[in-house]
Motif scaffolding. Sequence first.
Motif, PDB file in Angstrom:
ATOM      1  N   ASP A   1      24.744   9.018  56.173  1.00 50.69           N
ATOM      2  CA  ASP A   1      26.290   9.717  57.109  1.00 50.69           C
ATOM      3  C   ASP A   1      27.653   9.625  57.591  1.00 50.69           C
ATOM      4  O   ASP A   1      28.559  10.280  57.939  1.00 50.69           O
ATOM      5  CB  ASP A   1      25.845   8.572  58.300  1.00 50.69           C
ATOM      6  N   ILE A   2      27.790   8.977  56.292  1.00 53.78           N
ATOM      7  CA  ILE A   2      29.743   8.886  55.767  1.00 53.78           C
ATOM      8  C   ILE A   2      29.980  10.394  55.878  1.00 53.78           C
ATOM      9  O   ILE A   2      31.637  10.687  56.008  1.00 53.78           O
ATOM     10  CB  ILE A   2      30.205   8.259  54.201  1.00 53.78           C
ATOM     11  N   LEU A   3      29.216  11.221  55.300  1.00 54.63           N
ATOM     12  CA  LEU A   3      30.570  12.815  54.377  1.00 54.63           C
ATOM     13  C   LEU A   3      29.901  14.059  56.221  1.00 54.63           C
ATOM     14  O   LEU A   3      28.978  13.793  56.954  1.00 54.63           O
ATOM     15  CB  LEU A   3      28.696  13.297  54.075  1.00 54.63           C
ATOM     16  N   PRO A   4      31.047  14.512  55.891  1.00 55.12           N
ATOM     17  CA  PRO A   4      31.187  15.003  57.183  1.00 55.12           C
ATOM     18  C   PRO A   4      30.249  16.515  57.532  1.00 55.12           C
ATOM     19  O   PRO A   4      29.468  16.485  56.440  1.00 55.12           O
ATOM     20  CB  PRO A   4      32.485  15.759  56.909  1.00 55.12           C
ATOM     21  N   LYS A   5      29.176  16.222  58.356  1.00 56.39           N
ATOM     22  CA  LYS A   5      29.471  17.588  59.133  1.00 56.39           C
ATOM     23  C   LYS A   5      29.232  19.017  58.526  1.00 56.39           C
ATOM     24  O   LYS A   5      30.000  18.981  59.556  1.00 56.39           O
ATOM     25  CB  LYS A   5      28.516  16.886  60.277  1.00 56.39           C
ATOM     26  N   GLY A   6      28.304  20.110  58.416  1.00 56.68           N
ATOM     27  CA  GLY A   6      29.436  21.438  57.841  1.00 56.68           C
ATOM     28  C   GLY A   6      29.574  22.094  57.543  1.00 56.68           C
ATOM     29  O   GLY A   6      30.017  22.740  57.216  1.00 56.68           O
ATOM     30  N   LYS A   7      30.346  21.048  56.810  1.00 57.08           N
ATOM     31  CA  LYS A   7      31.373  21.924  55.732  1.00 57.08           C
ATOM     32  C   LYS A   7      30.902  21.750  54.734  1.00 57.08           C
ATOM     33  O   LYS A   7      31.888  22.570  54.131  1.00 57.08           O
ATOM     34  CB  LYS A   7      32.460  20.625  55.788  1.00 57.08           C
ATOM     35  N   TYR A   8      29.717  21.540  54.654  1.00 57.80           N
ATOM     36  CA  TYR A   8      29.611  21.899  53.044  1.00 57.80           C
ATOM     37  C   TYR A   8      28.209  22.835  52.636  1.00 57.80           C
ATOM     38  O   TYR A   8      27.282  23.375  52.294  1.00 57.80           O
ATOM     39  CB  TYR A   8      29.223  20.583  51.918  1.00 57.80           C
ATOM     40  N   ILE A   9      28.308  23.577  53.974  1.00 55.41           N
ATOM     41  CA  ILE A   9      27.159  24.408  54.472  1.00 55.41           C
ATOM     42  C   ILE A   9      27.191  25.628  53.986  1.00 55.41           C
ATOM     43  O   ILE A   9      28.363  26.234  54.114  1.00 55.41           O
ATOM     44  CB  ILE A   9      26.872  24.149  56.066  1.00 55.41           C
ATOM     45  N   PRO A  10      26.817  26.436  52.476  1.00 55.61           N
ATOM     46  CA  PRO A  10      27.233  27.573  52.538  1.00 55.61           C
ATOM     47  C   PRO A  10      26.982  28.875  53.188  1.00 55.61           C
ATOM     48  O   PRO A  10      26.198  28.641  53.813  1.00 55.61           O
ATOM     49  CB  PRO A  10      26.262  27.609  51.065  1.00 55.61           C
ATOM     50  N   THR A  11      27.537  29.748  53.053  1.00 54.88           N
ATOM     51  CA  THR A  11      28.390  30.269  54.246  1.00 54.88           C
ATOM     52  C   THR A  11      28.058  32.249  54.107  1.00 54.88           C
ATOM     53  O   THR A  11      27.493  33.009  54.127  1.00 54.88           O
ATOM     54  CB  THR A  11      29.212  30.644  54.653  1.00 54.88           C
ATOM     55  N   ASN A  12      27.417  31.925  51.980  1.00 50.73           N
ATOM     56  CA  ASN A  12      27.115  33.311  52.582  1.00 50.73           C
ATOM     57  C   ASN A  12      26.051  33.146  50.328  1.00 50.73           C
ATOM     58  O   ASN A  12      26.351  31.817  50.183  1.00 50.73           O
ATOM     59  CB  ASN A  12      27.664  34.502  51.069  1.00 50.73           C
ATOM     60  N   MET A  13      25.388  33.816  49.487  1.00 54.73           N
ATOM     61  CA  MET A  13      24.538  33.637  48.638  1.00 54.73           C
ATOM     62  C   MET A  13      25.571  32.876  47.362  1.00 54.73           C
ATOM     63  O   MET A  13      24.523  33.318  46.753  1.00 54.73           O
ATOM     64  CB  MET A  13      23.738  35.023  48.308  1.00 54.73           C
ATOM     65  N   PHE A  14      26.116  32.927  47.622  1.00 56.67           N
ATOM     66  CA  PHE A  14      27.298  33.078  46.206  1.00 56.67           C
ATOM     67  C   PHE A  14      27.141  31.381  45.978  1.00 56.67           C
ATOM     68  O   PHE A  14      27.331  30.607  45.457  1.00 56.67           O
ATOM     69  CB  PHE A  14      28.219  33.208  45.822  1.00 56.67           C
ATOM     70  N   GLN A  15      28.045  31.006  46.956  1.00 51.30           N
ATOM     71  CA  GLN A  15      27.809  29.371  47.747  1.00 51.30           C
ATOM     72  C   GLN A  15      26.704  28.560  47.414  1.00 51.30           C
ATOM     73  O   GLN A  15      26.530  27.900  46.758  1.00 51.30           O
ATOM     74  CB  GLN A  15      28.774  29.355  48.917  1.00 51.30           C
ATOM     75  N   ALA A  16      25.424  29.397  48.208  1.00 50.18           N
ATOM     76  CA  ALA A  16      24.499  28.838  47.849  1.00 50.18           C
ATOM     77  C   ALA A  16      23.736  28.544  46.824  1.00 50.18           C
ATOM     78  O   ALA A  16      22.817  27.517  45.858  1.00 50.18           O
ATOM     79  CB  ALA A  16      23.216  29.609  48.566  1.00 50.18           C
ATOM     80  N   GLU A  17      24.654  29.910  45.833  1.00 45.94           N
ATOM     81  CA  GLU A  17      23.220  30.092  44.568  1.00 45.94           C
ATOM     82  C   GLU A  17      24.270  29.275  43.359  1.00 45.94           C
ATOM     83  O   GLU A  17      23.744  28.111  42.576  1.00 45.94           O
ATOM     84  CB  GLU A  17      23.474  31.411  43.683  1.00 45.94           C
ATOM     85  N   PHE A  18      25.832  28.828  43.130  1.00 46.18           N
ATOM     86  CA  PHE A  18      26.293  27.695  42.576  1.00 46.18           C
ATOM     87  C   PHE A  18      26.878  26.481  43.260  1.00 46.18           C
ATOM     88  O   PHE A  18      27.742  26.144  42.679  1.00 46.18           O
ATOM     89  CB  PHE A  18      27.806  28.718  41.864  1.00 46.18           C
ATOM     90  N   MET A  19      25.858  25.760  43.943  1.00 47.93           N
ATOM     91  CA  MET A  19      26.100  24.709  44.679  1.00 47.93           C
ATOM     92  C   MET A  19      27.295  24.634  44.713  1.00 47.93           C
ATOM     93  O   MET A  19      28.333  24.690  44.539  1.00 47.93           O
ATOM     94  CB  MET A  19      25.753  23.817  43.097  1.00 47.93           C
ATOM     95  N   HIS A  20      27.293  25.425  46.348  1.00 47.65           N
ATOM     96  CA  HIS A  20      28.367  24.130  46.686  1.00 47.65           C
ATOM     97  C   HIS A  20      29.643  23.051  47.125  1.00 47.65           C
ATOM     98  O   HIS A  20      28.008  22.117  47.271  1.00 47.65           O
ATOM     99  CB  HIS A  20      28.565  25.499  48.432  1.00 47.65           C
ATOM    100  N   TYR A  21      30.573  23.021  46.818  1.00 46.56           N
ATOM    101  CA  TYR A  21      30.869  21.907  46.235  1.00 46.56           C
ATOM    102  C   TYR A  21      30.185  20.948  45.737  1.00 46.56           C
ATOM    103  O   TYR A  21      28.822  19.635  46.128  1.00 46.56           O
ATOM    104  CB  TYR A  21      30.956  20.676  47.945  1.00 46.56           C
ATOM    105  N   PRO A  22      29.632  20.696  44.680  1.00 46.30           N
ATOM    106  CA  PRO A  22      28.724  20.029  43.706  1.00 46.30           C
ATOM    107  C   PRO A  22      29.183  18.633  43.396  1.00 46.30           C
ATOM    108  O   PRO A  22      27.688  18.358  43.500  1.00 46.30           O
ATOM    109  CB  PRO A  22      29.548  20.513  41.944  1.00 46.30           C
ATOM    110  N   LYS A  23      30.614  18.251  43.900  1.00 50.49           N
ATOM    111  CA  LYS A  23      30.014  16.678  43.194  1.00 50.49           C
ATOM    112  C   LYS A  23      30.048  15.642  44.600  1.00 50.49           C
ATOM    113  O   LYS A  23      29.299  14.765  44.346  1.00 50.49           O
ATOM    114  CB  LYS A  23      31.862  16.203  43.430  1.00 50.49           C
ATOM    115  N   GLN A  24      29.656  16.360  46.012  1.00 55.77           N
ATOM    116  CA  GLN A  24      29.612  16.049  47.255  1.00 55.77           C
ATOM    117  C   GLN A  24      27.852  16.323  47.271  1.00 55.77           C
ATOM    118  O   GLN A  24      26.661  15.153  47.540  1.00 55.77           O
ATOM    119  CB  GLN A  24      29.558  16.488  48.350  1.00 55.77           C
ATOM    120  N   GLN A  25      27.527  17.409  46.682  1.00 52.10           N
ATOM    121  CA  GLN A  25      25.989  17.437  46.927  1.00 52.10           C
ATOM    122  C   GLN A  25      25.161  16.478  45.528  1.00 52.10           C
ATOM    123  O   GLN A  25      24.341  16.186  45.677  1.00 52.10           O
ATOM    124  CB  GLN A  25      25.792  18.737  46.361  1.00 52.10           C
ATOM    125  N   GLN A  26      25.654  16.468  44.377  1.00 51.11           N
ATOM    126  CA  GLN A  26      25.151  15.410  43.310  1.00 51.11           C
ATOM    127  C   GLN A  26      24.970  13.984  43.386  1.00 51.11           C
ATOM    128  O   GLN A  26      24.641  13.516  43.449  1.00 51.11           O
ATOM    129  CB  GLN A  26      26.342  15.308  41.366  1.00 51.11           C
TER     130      GLN A  26
END
Length: 306
Positions: free
Chosen positions: A18-43
């Motif tokens: 719950d520490i991470l901000p909401k909505g900021k890391y959601i990909p908005t297009n297919m390229f962001q979804a494919e190339f792991m938008h905000y990789p450090k936070q996702q990892q």
Amino acid sequence: MEEFGVHRDLEAYKDIIDILPKGKYIPTNMFQAEFMHYPKQQQCIIDVLEQMENNGVCPDKETDQMVLNIFGRHGAPTKKLRRMAYWMPKFKNQSPWALPQKIPNSNLEIAKLAVQRMGSVDPATEMNIFQTSELQDAIDDTWIVNGQSANQRDLLAKLKEKQTVYVEGAFTIWLRRTSINYFILRSEPVPLTEEEQKQQNEYDYDDVSELRSWMFGEENLTRKDIVVQPSVHEQEDGTILAIAITGTCSKDSLLSWIRFLEKTNPNLANLSILFATNSPLGEVAPAIESNMPSQPLNKITGGSDL
């Protein structure tokens, strides 16, 4: 988290996510979804979910909604969490030997669970709890949890006079993250006769070309054609006659166990009993002569470090 004892607490993992901000890391297009938008936070969240999985913490619907609000449905943590939510409950309920989610702290209760689990191979197994204080000349004042079925008592009664039986242990059984030591009473395996060995080597049990039946006017089966199926206790390396867990794992407690068994197995008094330190069943730690200082429960239970 392990240092503070919250590595198996789902609410602690929720607070971290719950520490991470909401909505900021959601990909908005297919390229962001494919190339792991905000990789450090996702990892980072994937590592948190990995630790949950390693510690057996199953995510719930609230955890799924939190990760969905942070990374969206195409985020790698969301996919990881939903795979966990699908597979972990399946594996959690897969074992036929169900255990309580929280193992009790009492060594006696743990011993009951262990004997019940090991004795489940024979539904007729009976569990008895003995107190060594009921015996005269018993040195250790402790409890003994015994497991033995009617079939094992019959096998013990058929043993010949002066035949050697072995008390072997301690072996270790794990119940979730808690271990306890147990002992067995074992006899030598029953050797096959020459005819049985010949039949075992030459007879093809998969050959159905010479099946006979009285319904077709053929002769009945002769006595030698009948093979008695051995019980689950009769193994190639020996016959298990009883199992037990004692509160001290000492040799005196094992002697008390044998004396209790003699009350329901009179033939045991006619046999030679050997406390063995070598076993075909695996590594054996010899029983100690006196009590050892108690160890932490997650390392050893049963009163001694064997």
